[in-house]
Write a protein that holds these residues in place. Structure first.
Motif, PDB file in Angstrom:
ATOM      1  N   UNK A   1      35.131  34.662  49.340  1.00  0.00           N
ATOM      2  CA  UNK A   1      36.102  33.771  50.074  1.00  0.00           C
ATOM      3  C   UNK A   1      37.415  33.695  49.600  1.00  0.00           C
ATOM      4  N   UNK A   2      37.605  33.446  48.347  1.00  0.00           N
ATOM      5  CA  UNK A   2      38.940  33.553  47.564  1.00  0.00           C
ATOM      6  C   UNK A   2      39.807  34.825  48.154  1.00  0.00           C
ATOM      7  N   UNK A   3      39.219  35.950  47.991  1.00  0.00           N
ATOM      8  CA  UNK A   3      39.790  37.099  48.437  1.00  0.00           C
ATOM      9  C   UNK A   3      40.007  37.416  49.858  1.00  0.00           C
ATOM     10  N   UNK A   4      39.291  36.782  50.657  1.00  0.00           N
ATOM     11  CA  UNK A   4      39.546  36.842  52.076  1.00  0.00           C
ATOM     12  C   UNK A   4      40.752  35.864  52.485  1.00  0.00           C
ATOM     13  N   UNK A   5      40.631  34.739  51.880  1.00  0.00           N
ATOM     14  CA  UNK A   5      42.041  33.698  52.108  1.00  0.00           C
ATOM     15  C   UNK A   5      43.423  34.091  51.474  1.00  0.00           C
ATOM     16  N   UNK A   6      43.224  35.065  50.392  1.00  0.00           N
ATOM     17  CA  UNK A   6      44.540  35.571  49.924  1.00  0.00           C
ATOM     18  C   UNK A   6      44.994  36.605  51.044  1.00  0.00           C
TER      19      UNK A   6
ATOM     20  N   UNK B   1      34.630  28.815  40.997  1.00  0.00           N
ATOM     21  CA  UNK B   1      33.436  28.576  41.771  1.00  0.00           C
ATOM     22  C   UNK B   1      32.161  29.548  41.388  1.00  0.00           C
ATOM     23  N   UNK B   2      32.647  30.732  41.064  1.00  0.00           N
ATOM     24  CA  UNK B   2      31.610  31.860  40.762  1.00  0.00           C
ATOM     25  C   UNK B   2      31.119  31.448  39.259  1.00  0.00           C
ATOM     26  N   UNK B   3      31.960  31.078  38.509  1.00  0.00           N
ATOM     27  CA  UNK B   3      31.550  30.437  36.950  1.00  0.00           C
ATOM     28  C   UNK B   3      30.545  29.311  37.265  1.00  0.00           C
ATOM     29  N   UNK B   4      30.869  28.326  37.956  1.00  0.00           N
ATOM     30  CA  UNK B   4      30.014  27.068  37.833  1.00  0.00           C
ATOM     31  C   UNK B   4      28.546  27.506  38.769  1.00  0.00           C
ATOM     32  N   UNK B   5      28.606  28.124  39.857  1.00  0.00           N
ATOM     33  CA  UNK B   5      27.512  28.436  40.370  1.00  0.00           C
ATOM     34  C   UNK B   5      26.720  29.782  40.381  1.00  0.00           C
ATOM     35  N   UNK B   6      27.366  30.666  39.550  1.00  0.00           N
ATOM     36  CA  UNK B   6      26.872  31.995  39.335  1.00  0.00           C
ATOM     37  C   UNK B   6      26.655  32.858  40.635  1.00  0.00           C
ATOM     38  N   UNK B   7      27.387  32.404  41.684  1.00  0.00           N
ATOM     39  CA  UNK B   7      27.457  33.138  42.948  1.00  0.00           C
ATOM     40  C   UNK B   7      28.724  33.742  43.018  1.00  0.00           C
ATOM     41  N   UNK B   8      28.886  35.067  43.664  1.00  0.00           N
ATOM     42  CA  UNK B   8      30.040  35.664  43.895  1.00  0.00           C
ATOM     43  C   UNK B   8      30.667  35.434  45.191  1.00  0.00           C
ATOM     44  N   UNK B   9      30.019  34.617  45.953  1.00  0.00           N
ATOM     45  CA  UNK B   9      30.588  34.119  47.273  1.00  0.00           C
ATOM     46  C   UNK B   9      31.871  33.476  47.277  1.00  0.00           C
TER      47      UNK B   9
ATOM     48  N   UNK C   1      37.938  43.694  50.659  1.00  0.00           N
ATOM     49  CA  UNK C   1      37.473  43.596  49.415  1.00  0.00           C
ATOM     50  C   UNK C   1      36.633  42.219  49.479  1.00  0.00           C
ATOM     51  N   UNK C   2      37.279  41.423  50.196  1.00  0.00           N
ATOM     52  CA  UNK C   2      36.500  39.759  50.337  1.00  0.00           C
ATOM     53  C   UNK C   2      35.340  40.159  51.182  1.00  0.00           C
ATOM     54  N   UNK C   3      35.253  40.632  52.325  1.00  0.00           N
ATOM     55  CA  UNK C   3      34.109  40.727  53.015  1.00  0.00           C
ATOM     56  C   UNK C   3      33.178  41.628  52.532  1.00  0.00           C
ATOM     57  N   UNK C   4      33.435  42.817  51.760  1.00  0.00           N
ATOM     58  CA  UNK C   4      32.779  43.705  51.078  1.00  0.00           C
ATOM     59  C   UNK C   4      31.669  42.730  50.201  1.00  0.00           C
ATOM     60  N   UNK C   5      32.318  41.859  49.173  1.00  0.00           N
ATOM     61  CA  UNK C   5      31.718  40.980  48.123  1.00  0.00           C
ATOM     62  C   UNK C   5      31.044  39.990  49.123  1.00  0.00           C
ATOM     63  N   UNK C   6      31.197  39.429  50.174  1.00  0.00           N
ATOM     64  CA  UNK C   6      30.607  38.454  50.886  1.00  0.00           C
ATOM     65  C   UNK C   6      29.066  39.065  51.188  1.00  0.00           C
TER      66      UNK C   6
ATOM     67  N   UNK D   1      35.089  42.055  37.123  1.00  0.00           N
ATOM     68  CA  UNK D   1      34.299  42.342  38.287  1.00  0.00           C
ATOM     69  C   UNK D   1      34.593  41.279  39.620  1.00  0.00           C
ATOM     70  N   UNK D   2      35.882  40.581  39.218  1.00  0.00           N
ATOM     71  CA  UNK D   2      36.299  39.550  40.326  1.00  0.00           C
ATOM     72  C   UNK D   2      37.052  40.415  41.477  1.00  0.00           C
ATOM     73  N   UNK D   3      36.613  40.094  42.677  1.00  0.00           N
ATOM     74  CA  UNK D   3      37.088  40.783  43.791  1.00  0.00           C
ATOM     75  C   UNK D   3      38.393  39.967  44.186  1.00  0.00           C
ATOM     76  N   UNK D   4      38.566  38.946  43.852  1.00  0.00           N
ATOM     77  CA  UNK D   4      39.920  38.029  44.091  1.00  0.00           C
ATOM     78  C   UNK D   4      40.895  38.513  43.243  1.00  0.00           C
TER      79      UNK D   4
END
Length: 314
Positions: free
Chosen positions: A203-208, A191-199, A106-111, A40-43
């Motif tokens: 962010x990674x998707x937008x940076x890519x 980051x998602x694994x450590x925080x439990x957040x998809x933010x 996809x990154x903006x949609x996730x955010x 389920x990773x947008x990145x």
């Protein structure tokens, strides 16, 4: 002034480089897509779009290599070398549309809407394998660029920036961006694994996507310059002028035009002032000498056109 064409021996190396990159990207794209759906990773999905776009890009680059290698004919008297830049320009557009736009969207949609992080184990495994394959592909491209740079006694970075072989330049830049994108995707997963957040994943998707926009812009600009008509670098133009002035009976170079027509294919045209007392036969021999010297000193020069022209105050 008569000229002789010479076969471009660089196409073989470029084709191998592009084939290696295309094979790596096709397998990587499918693996990333599966991992992105599972986790389920947008990145990861952005990276899949990135690799699919790279695969399409390399198909276009292979088309460019094949079509640009066609010999000159009556309808194309200077050959088809320029067609390489048309297809390479389309490849840059494919990178932008197929990779950058999807990744940013996809990154903006996730955010904005969030996502539920899934099990990232498969994604980590795919990223690790992709990193190895992309590194191998990048190594192939870098080796070719370094060999060409050494052959021309030019620093690696300078040659990569100025090379008219935009197919190899595209592979090196895209593989470099791919390695950076893989690290960004891994960072988003972590980051998602450590925080439990998809933010972090968003962010990674937008940076890519931003990274791909930059690559597409660099490649698009390089090909646009060559399509419009790019001369030899200023220091080389000065050397060409000096070489012409060293030819017996030449007293001035009134106008000098150099044009890069393709990788390893340059045209030189000049208005040249000869000594007034020389005969027509001596002018002809001087033109032949000038062509021979230029081609010996600069193997990329394929066509030389010299126009005997008196100076304005003559």
């Amino acid at each position: 002034m008569k000229t002789r064409a010479r076969k471009d021996t660089g196409n073989g190396e470029s084709t191998v480089t592009v084939l290696v990159a295309a094979a790596a990207n096709l397998g990587i794209a499918a693996a990333k897509a599966v991992a992105g759906v599972v986790s389920g990773s947008s990145a990861m999905l952005s990276e899949a779009a990135h690799s699919f776009a790279d695969t399409v890009t390399e198909v276009m680059l292979l088309t460019a290599l094949k079509r640009s290698a066609k010999p000159a004919d009556e309808d194309h008297p200077v050959g088809h070398a320029g067609e390489r830049y048309v297809w390479a320009m389309l490849a840059a557009v494919a990178t932008f549309v197929g990779g950058a736009v999807f990744s940013v969207y996809d990154g903006i949609h996730t955010l904005l809407h969030g996502e539920e992080p899934g099990d990232p184990l498969l994604s980590y495994l795919v990223l690790a394998v992709a990193f190895v394959l992309e590194a191998f592909s990048l190594r192939t491209g870098i080796r070719q660029v370094r060999a060409e740079a050494d052959r021309r006694d030019t620093p690696f970075a300078t040659y990569l920036r100025l090379t008219p072989d935009t197919t190899v330049k595209a592979v090196v830049l895209e593989d470099s961006a791919a390695l950076s994108g893989l690290m960004l995707a891994a960072g988003g997963l972590l980051g998602g694994q450590l925080t439990g957040s998809g933010v972090w994943d968003g962010i990674a998707s937008v940076l890519i996507g931003i990274l791909l926009v930059y690559v597409a812009w660099v490649l698009g600009r390089s090909n646009a310059q060559l399509l419009i008509g790019r001369p030899l670098p200023r220091p080389m133009r000065a050397e060409v002028r000096a070489e012409l002035l060293s030819v017996p009976h030449v007293v001035g170079v009134l106008d000098l035009i150099t044009l890069i027509q393709g990788p390893g294919e340059v045209m030189v045209a000049a208005k040249v002032d000869f000594r007034d007392v020389v005969s027509a036969a001596e002018v002809e021999r001087a033109c032949e000498t000038a062509e021979r010297r230029l081609r010996e000193r600069f193997p990329a020069i394929r066509r030389v056109y010299l126009d005997p022209t008196p100076a304005a105050d003559a």
